[in-house]
Design a protein around this motif. Structure first.
Motif, PDB file in Angstrom:
ATOM      1  N   GLN A  98       0.864  -1.174   0.000  1.00 10.48           N
ATOM      2  CA  GLN A  98       0.000   0.000   0.000  1.00 10.48           C
ATOM      3  C   GLN A  98       0.900   1.222   0.000  1.00 10.48           C
ATOM      4  N   SER A  99       0.713   2.092  -0.979  1.00  9.05           N
ATOM      5  CA  SER A  99       1.420   3.375  -0.983  1.00  9.05           C
ATOM      6  C   SER A  99       0.604   4.342  -0.136  1.00  9.05           C
ATOM      7  N   LYS A 101       0.247   8.276   1.769  1.00  9.31           N
ATOM      8  CA  LYS A 101       0.632   9.674   1.921  1.00  9.31           C
ATOM      9  C   LYS A 101      -0.280  10.216   3.015  1.00  9.31           C
ATOM     10  N   ARG A 111       5.344  10.087   3.421  1.00  8.38           N
ATOM     11  CA  ARG A 111       5.006   9.165   2.333  1.00  8.38           C
ATOM     12  C   ARG A 111       5.807   7.888   2.526  1.00  8.38           C
ATOM     13  N   LYS A 113       5.622   3.201   1.986  1.00 12.92           N
ATOM     14  CA  LYS A 113       4.941   1.969   1.601  1.00 12.92           C
ATOM     15  C   LYS A 113       4.715   1.115   2.835  1.00 12.92           C
TER      16      LYS A 113
END
Length: 122
Positions: A98-99, A101, A111, A113
């Motif tokens: 999952q990225s 921010k 930010r 992962k």
């Protein structure tokens, strides 16, 4: 454990566990930006986080996220997948990623992962 090559965005069903050592952003950083107290941040950081993903059809994903730590009862929440998720090769193995921010009202942001190990088919 790495996800098999048969896992794809059309066959996600299974159980995944957060691999904190492969994540590029500590959960404590995300929680700090959200104003969570130091004690709560560190308690959450000690918890084990798992995702149970079910996929009734190729366009719909249901996720049950559970966090638990030692003898403390765990918490669960269910939601539909709407973030930037997918499989990615991390250290030579396919992982569910999952990225993220995250930002606060002061404009500070983080930010990174969140990387999950595949545990078992659902």
């Amino acid at each position: 454990m790495a996800a098999s090559s048969s896992k794809s965005l059309t066959s996600l069903s299974g159980t995944y566990k957060l691999n904190k050592t492969l994540c590029t952003i500590p959960i404590t950083s995300i929680l700090a930006l959200q104003g969570t107290s130091y004690i709560i941040r560190n308690a959450i950081a000690a918890a084990s986080v798992t995702l149970e993903i079910s996929q009734p059809n190729s366009n719909e994903y249901h996720v049950k996220q559970t966090a638990s730590a030692a003898a403390i009862p765990g918490t669960s929440e269910q939601y539909h997948l709407d973030n930037v998720w997918g499989f990615q090769e991390i250290e030579g193995e396919r992982r569910w990623v999952q990225s993220v921010k995250v930002w606060n009202k002061e404009g500070e942001e983080a930010r990174g992962k969140m990387v999950y190990d595949f545990m078992k088919d659902g």
